[in-house]
Design a protein around this motif. Structure first.
Motif, mmCIF file in Angstrom:
data_model
loop_
_atom_site.group_PDB
_atom_site.id
_atom_site.type_symbol
_atom_site.label_atom_id
_atom_site.label_comp_id
_atom_site.label_asym_id
_atom_site.label_seq_id
_atom_site.Cartn_x
_atom_site.Cartn_y
_atom_site.Cartn_z
ATOM 1 N N ILE A 225 63.083 66.536 69.029
ATOM 2 C CA ILE A 225 61.946 67.088 69.784
ATOM 3 C C ILE A 225 60.708 66.242 69.534
ATOM 4 N N VAL A 226 60.475 65.899 68.251
ATOM 5 C CA VAL A 226 59.281 65.118 67.890
ATOM 6 C C VAL A 226 59.354 63.718 68.506
ATOM 7 N N LEU A 227 60.524 63.078 68.382
ATOM 8 C CA LEU A 227 60.680 61.715 68.912
ATOM 9 C C LEU A 227 61.032 61.700 70.385
ATOM 10 N N TRP A 228 61.333 62.867 70.940
ATOM 11 C CA TRP A 228 61.717 63.020 72.342
ATOM 12 C C TRP A 228 62.859 62.054 72.704
ATOM 13 N N SER A 229 63.924 62.165 71.927
ATOM 14 C CA SER A 229 65.088 61.294 72.119
ATOM 15 C C SER A 229 66.304 62.140 72.454
ATOM 16 N N LEU A 230 67.352 61.480 72.900
ATOM 17 C CA LEU A 230 68.593 62.175 73.222
ATOM 18 C C LEU A 230 69.442 62.349 71.973
ATOM 19 N N PRO A 231 70.167 63.474 71.857
ATOM 20 C CA PRO A 231 71.086 63.631 70.715
ATOM 21 C C PRO A 231 72.230 62.637 70.810
ATOM 22 N N LYS A 232 72.800 62.265 69.678
ATOM 23 C CA LYS A 232 73.907 61.311 69.642
ATOM 24 C C LYS A 232 75.134 61.898 70.334
ATOM 25 N N GLY A 233 75.978 60.989 70.859
ATOM 26 C CA GLY A 233 77.140 61.421 71.637
ATOM 27 C C GLY A 233 78.102 62.301 70.869
ATOM 28 N N GLY A 234 78.330 61.968 69.588
ATOM 29 C CA GLY A 234 79.278 62.742 68.786
ATOM 30 C C GLY A 234 78.791 64.121 68.422
ATOM 31 N N LEU A 235 77.514 64.424 68.757
ATOM 32 C CA LEU A 235 76.960 65.724 68.380
ATOM 33 C C LEU A 235 77.639 66.866 69.126
ATOM 34 N N SER A 236 78.210 66.582 70.311
ATOM 35 C CA SER A 236 78.881 67.646 71.068
ATOM 36 C C SER A 236 80.037 68.221 70.264
ATOM 37 N N TYR A 237 80.825 67.347 69.638
ATOM 38 C CA TYR A 237 81.956 67.818 68.827
ATOM 39 C C TYR A 237 81.469 68.469 67.531
ATOM 40 N N MET A 238 80.401 67.918 66.958
ATOM 41 C CA MET A 238 79.834 68.530 65.746
ATOM 42 C C MET A 238 79.298 69.920 66.045
ATOM 43 N N GLY A 239 78.609 70.062 67.194
ATOM 44 C CA GLY A 239 78.049 71.357 67.570
ATOM 45 C C GLY A 239 79.127 72.398 67.813
ATOM 46 N N ILE A 240 80.193 72.003 68.501
ATOM 47 C CA ILE A 240 81.303 72.926 68.763
ATOM 48 C C ILE A 240 81.961 73.351 67.452
ATOM 49 N N SER A 241 82.174 72.392 66.557
ATOM 50 C CA SER A 241 82.791 72.717 65.259
ATOM 51 C C SER A 241 81.921 73.688 64.474
ATOM 52 N N PHE A 242 80.607 73.429 64.450
ATOM 53 C CA PHE A 242 79.685 74.284 63.711
ATOM 54 C C PHE A 242 79.691 75.711 64.251
ATOM 55 N N ILE A 243 79.560 75.859 65.580
ATOM 56 C CA ILE A 243 79.494 77.197 66.180
ATOM 57 C C ILE A 243 80.827 77.927 66.021
ATOM 58 N N THR A 244 81.945 77.205 66.156
ATOM 59 C CA THR A 244 83.266 77.833 65.999
ATOM 60 C C THR A 244 83.458 78.373 64.587
ATOM 61 N N VAL A 245 83.113 77.566 63.587
ATOM 62 C CA VAL A 245 83.254 78.015 62.196
ATOM 63 C C VAL A 245 82.307 79.176 61.913
ATOM 64 N N LEU A 246 81.100 79.105 62.474
ATOM 65 C CA LEU A 246 80.140 80.206 62.308
ATOM 66 C C LEU A 246 80.682 81.486 62.928
ATOM 67 N N LEU A 247 81.320 81.376 64.087
ATOM 68 C CA LEU A 247 81.908 82.544 64.752
ATOM 69 C C LEU A 247 83.049 83.134 63.921
ATOM 70 N N ILE A 248 83.867 82.259 63.332
ATOM 71 C CA ILE A 248 84.963 82.735 62.468
ATOM 72 C C ILE A 248 84.403 83.478 61.270
ATOM 73 N N GLY A 249 83.377 82.904 60.657
ATOM 74 C CA GLY A 249 82.754 83.569 59.508
ATOM 75 C C GLY A 249 82.173 84.919 59.872
ATOM 76 N N LYS A 250 81.554 85.003 61.047
ATOM 77 C CA LYS A 250 80.980 86.277 61.497
ATOM 78 C C LYS A 250 82.074 87.302 61.755
ATOM 79 N N SER A 251 83.174 86.874 62.387
ATOM 80 C CA SER A 251 84.239 87.814 62.753
ATOM 81 C C SER A 251 84.892 88.443 61.521
ATOM 82 N N ILE A 252 84.917 87.700 60.417
ATOM 83 C CA ILE A 252 85.589 88.194 59.206
ATOM 84 C C ILE A 252 84.698 89.130 58.397
ATOM 85 N N GLN A 253 83.399 89.098 58.629
ATOM 86 C CA GLN A 253 82.465 89.885 57.820
ATOM 87 C C GLN A 253 82.831 91.366 57.661
ATOM 88 N N PRO A 254 83.201 92.090 58.722
ATOM 89 C CA PRO A 254 83.503 93.523 58.559
ATOM 90 C C PRO A 254 84.687 93.808 57.631
#
Length: 552
Positions: A225-254
């Motif tokens: 945001i500060v540098l007003w640049s584009l995210p790196k190409g590999g970030l799409s896979y990193m973002g999906i991995s992060f959100i998926t693992v976060l969702l798994i962690g949330k689902s197990i909480q109960p």
């Protein structure tokens, strides 16, 4: 001990009575795989469909249990002959998606539509699968230990070692493992010690790592945001991995005894927002720059499902995972098996459009505008390479189909027709180096079919009946027909006979002997090359590409 053995026996009997179709399917696959090993019949790739058929039928079993629709369960055995007719290639997208859908169907267990029962069912399912695999594997290894001990001590049955290994593995993993899984899972009442293990992993390993990763992503988000640049190409896979693992962690909480990080998982949707923003920016940029491919379409589908999960948890539904599962099954089936809408078709259409657009721009450029010609050439090269490879998965005659669509049979034909050798070296990045000599040939020049009976197209892909492998460390080329070795040829020895390796004028020697390098003969077979790459430092042929073989 007697009580436990009796209890286990009752579970096996219960499995047979409550899942008779699954037992019959397991026995059927077990028998035909045995017949295939014994060379009595050829089932091709059909054996790989077993886990898909088994899981689909098992899911239907649960959906129709003790209901008026029970006849659908017994009729579901028709899935097996349908897969016999279809036979999707293992590791191809059609097979992988069918395998994923079969697993998701099991997750939609009866009475488990709300979030907590859904997650509990999934964890129990995973535990039962792992436990059945563990017991089946131990039984198989013990049988191998006994058999090989007998062959070693008494020096008998030595010629049966390979067959015993294959037969015993089929018994263990196609019959015993599914039977044990059904015995453990069919009642759906047993709680697993795996939940206590998950408690430890989620609270003390997974979540601390996620907190650190969240901080890293947020810092990177502020940076772009500060540098007003584009995210790196590999970030799409990193973002999906992060959100998926976060969702798994949330689902197990109960299900956890100690919910230490409820404050973190309770705001799941808010934590995912920066990652989602970067994910979509990255996807939109890559698609606009490089067009759609099959892999990118599945990436977009995954991003849509992840975005849906964020919206659902904002709305605070109690059937989020069931909705996501149904959406995933529908989206995967729609974009995999519907002609014209499949990821494969959409990817090819996108690259064809990209190629033709670049070709039109190229035709408006003069030879002096070499930098712009190279830019368009790279677009065309990558697009035609993708289309050509995609067609190989469907048809053997991919070159003729590619020529029909794009006007060129393959990338090399396109390069030779439109670009100079100097431009070609710049277009194909990472393929041409100062220490490398690349030589391409027109296969038609070597197609003298006199004295030959058969002309065969050949590919460097094991899926096709006629294929080849080249090992550049040893310089050995192997050609296979229906997985049987047809030819083994020492390319380096042949190359030394054509061009002396101690010459200082290698480029000139290549040009002078180009016609002799375009093919070689071995026995009753002539191998027609389309290209050859030589490394001046290692003095080895790094790569050979073959178009055809002629057989006398």
């Amino acid at each position: 001990m007697r009580f436990k053995l009796h209890h286990f026996t009752e579970k096996l009997k219960n499995a047979i009575t409550q899942a008779p179709v699954e037992i019959v399917v397991s026995m059927f696959y077990w028998i035909i795989i045995w017949l295939d090993i014994a060379k009595i019949t050829d089932i091709r790739e059909f054996g790989w469909t077993f886990p898909i058929c088994f899981c689909m039928i098992y899911a239907i079993n649960h959906w129709t249990h003790q209901r008026v629709y029970r006849w659908i369960y017994f009729a579901s055995i028709i899935i097996v002959p349908l897969f016999w007719l279809w036979q999707p290639a293992p590791m191809h997208s059609s097979y992988n998606v069918a395998l994923i859908i079969s697993q998701l169907m099991i997750f939609l267990h009866r009475g488990c539509f709300r979030d907590e029962p859904y997650v509990r069912n999934v964890i129990n399912y995973i535990g039962d699968v792992l436990f059945a695999l563990l017991i089946a594997t131990l039984a198989w290894l013990l049988s191998l230990a006994i058999f090989f001990s007998i062959t070693y001590i008494f020096e008998i049955w030595g010629d049966l070692e390979r067959y015993f290994t294959e037969y015993s593995s089929t018994v263990a993993f196609v019959f015993i493992c599914p039977l044990l899984f059904i015995a453990f899972n069919i009642t759906g009442t047993r709680e697993h010690a795996i939940i206590r293990f998950v408690d430890l992993v989620v609270n003390y390993i997974l979540t601390p790592a996620l907190l650190i990763y969240t901080a890293i992503l947020y810092i990177y988000f502020v940076k772009i945001i500060v540098l007003w640049s584009l995210p790196k190409g590999g970030l799409s896979y990193m973002g999906i991995s992060f959100i998926t693992v976060l969702l798994i962690g949330k689902s197990i909480q109960p299900l956890l005894q100690k919910r230490i990080y409820n404050w973190f998982y309770g705001h799941y949707s808010w934590w995912t927002l920066p990652a989602l923003v970067m994910l979509w920016i990255s996807i939109v940029y890559r698609v606009s720059e490089y067009g759609l491919t099959e892999a990118r379409i599945y990436l977009v589908l995954t991003a849509i499902l992840i975005t849906l999960s964020t919206m659902l948890f904002f709305a605070r539904h109690n059937r989020n995972y069931t909705i996501l599962t149904i959406a995933a099954i529908g989206a995967l089936a729609l974009f995999t098996y519907i002609p014209g809408l499949s990821a494969d078709d959409l990817g090819i259409n996108s690259q064809v459009k990209r190629f033709k657009t670049a070709e039109k721009r190229l035709m408006t450029l003069s030879p002096k505008e070499d930098s712009l010609r190279i830019v368009e050439g790279r677009v065309m090269y990558h697009s035609i390479t993708y289309v050509n490879h995609a067609k190989i998965y469907r048809y053997q005659e991919s070159d003729s189909l590619t020529k029909e669509i794009l006007g060129f049979s393959n990338s090399q034909a396109m390069l030779d027709s439109l670009f100079t050798p100097a431009e070609q070296n710049k277009i194909v990045e990472g393929r041409y180096y100062n220490n490398t000599i690349y030589c391409s040939f027109n296969p038609i020049d070597s197609l003298n079919i006199q004295d030959y009976r058969i002309l065969r197209k050949i590919y460097q892909y094991t899926k096709t009946p006629m294929h080849y492998e080249y090992w550049n460390d040893s310089g050995v080329l192997r050609i296979y027909q229906n997985d049987s070795l047809l030819v083994e040829f020492d390319v380096m020895e042949w190359f030394k006979q054509q061009i002396p390796l101690d010459t200082n004028l290698m480029e000139e020697a290549f040009e002078k002997n180009k016609k002799r390098l375009a093919f070689f003969d071995t026995g009753d077979i002539r191998v027609i090359l389309s290209s050859l790459r030589y490394n001046k430092d290692t003095k080895k042929v790094d790569d050979v590409n073959i178009d055809f073989i002629l057989i006398k």
